[in-house]
Motif scaffolding. Structure first.
Motif, short mmCIF file in Angstrom:
data_model
loop_
_atom_site.label_atom_id
_atom_site.label_comp_id
_atom_site.label_asym_id
_atom_site.label_seq_id
_atom_site.Cartn_x
_atom_site.Cartn_y
_atom_site.Cartn_z
N ALA A 1 23.32 42.27 32.90
CA ALA A 1 23.91 41.75 31.65
C ALA A 1 25.41 42.14 31.86
N ARG A 2 25.88 43.30 32.27
CA ARG A 2 27.50 43.51 32.37
C ARG A 2 28.10 42.75 33.34
N LEU B 1 37.60 42.95 37.40
CA LEU B 1 36.85 42.67 38.47
C LEU B 1 36.78 43.84 39.62
N SER B 2 37.44 44.79 39.62
CA SER B 2 37.04 46.06 40.26
C SER B 2 36.33 46.87 39.57
N GLN B 3 36.21 46.83 38.22
CA GLN B 3 35.05 47.89 37.55
C GLN B 3 33.87 47.15 37.72
N ALA B 4 33.69 45.83 37.95
CA ALA B 4 32.49 45.05 37.95
C ALA B 4 32.05 45.34 39.36
N THR C 1 39.15 35.86 44.69
CA THR C 1 38.40 36.17 43.27
C THR C 1 37.22 35.41 43.03
N ARG C 2 37.23 34.11 43.12
CA ARG C 2 36.03 33.29 42.61
C ARG C 2 35.10 33.87 43.50
N GLY C 3 35.08 34.05 44.94
CA GLY C 3 33.91 34.17 45.79
C GLY C 3 33.25 35.65 45.38
N ILE C 4 34.37 36.64 45.12
CA ILE C 4 33.72 38.05 44.57
C ILE C 4 32.88 37.75 43.44
N ALA D 1 31.32 38.18 34.78
CA ALA D 1 31.45 36.79 35.76
C ALA D 1 31.73 35.62 34.99
N LYS D 2 31.25 35.60 33.82
CA LYS D 2 31.64 34.54 33.05
C LYS D 2 32.83 34.47 32.41
N THR D 3 33.52 35.62 32.17
CA THR D 3 34.74 35.93 31.59
C THR D 3 35.74 35.44 32.69
N ALA D 4 35.46 35.83 34.10
CA ALA D 4 36.33 35.66 35.21
C ALA D 4 36.25 34.43 35.36
N LEU D 5 35.18 33.57 35.47
CA LEU D 5 34.92 32.05 36.01
C LEU D 5 35.84 31.10 34.93
N GLU D 6 35.43 31.63 33.68
CA GLU D 6 36.29 30.79 32.48
C GLU D 6 37.95 30.87 32.61
#
Length: 125
Positions: free
Chosen positions: A61-62, A116-119, A37-40, A67-72
Motif C-alpha cells: 500500500a505504501r 522516490l528514494s524512500q520508496a 524516474t517514471r521507470g523506477i 507510485a500514484k503520487t509520482a505518476l500524477e
C-alpha cells in the motif's frame, strides 16, 4: 530495463514471486542509472505486487501510494500504458483485500508522502 520490467510482471502473473522480485530490482537499478524516474516508479508498482503476493500488504500500500503520487506529478498525459494500469489496478485490489480500510488508508497516505528514494529503500528492504 523495460524488458526486465515487463518480464517481472509476466513472471509474477505466472507465480514465480522470487524471480519477479529479482527482475523488478534489476530493472529499477538500470532505470536509476539512467535517472528515469517514471521507470523506477513503474518498478515500484511491480515490487508492490510482489509485496502483496507474499502478505506484505502494508508495504504494498505504501509503494502504490507513492507510485500514484509520482505518476500524477510526472506531467505525462498517460502516465501508465494499458498493461501497467492493469497491473497497478490488480495489485491495488489484492492489497486492499488484505487490509482493513483504516490500515490501508494509513499506509497509502504514508506512501503518498514518501520521496522516490524512500520508496526505493522501502521496496528493497
Amino acid at each position: 530495463a523495460i524488458t526486465l520490467h515487463n518480464l517481472g510482471h509476466t513472471t509474477l502473473r505466472l507465480g514465480d514471486i522470487g524471480e519477479a522480485k529479482v527482475l523488478f530490482k534489476e530493472s529499477s537499478s538500470l532505470f536509476q542509472k539512467l535517472e528515469y524516474t517514471r521507470g523506477i516508479t513503474l518498478c515500484l508498482v511491480g515490487l508492490a505486487g510482489v509485496a502483496s503476493s507474499v502478505g506484505q500488504a502494508e508495504r504494498a500500500a505504501r509503494l502504490l501510494g507513492m507510485a500514484k503520487t509520482a505518476l500524477e506529478a510526472s506531467n505525462v498525459p498517460l502516465p501508465m500504458g494499458p498493461a501497467d494500469q492493469a497491473a497497478y489496478d490488480r495489485y491495488l485490489a489484492a492489497t486492499k483485500a488484505q487490509l482493513d480500510l483504516q490500515v490501508f488508508a494509513a499506509a497509502w497516505e504514508v506512501g503518498r508522502q514518501m520521496t522516490l528514494s524512500q520508496a526505493v529503500a522501502c521496496a528493497l528492504e
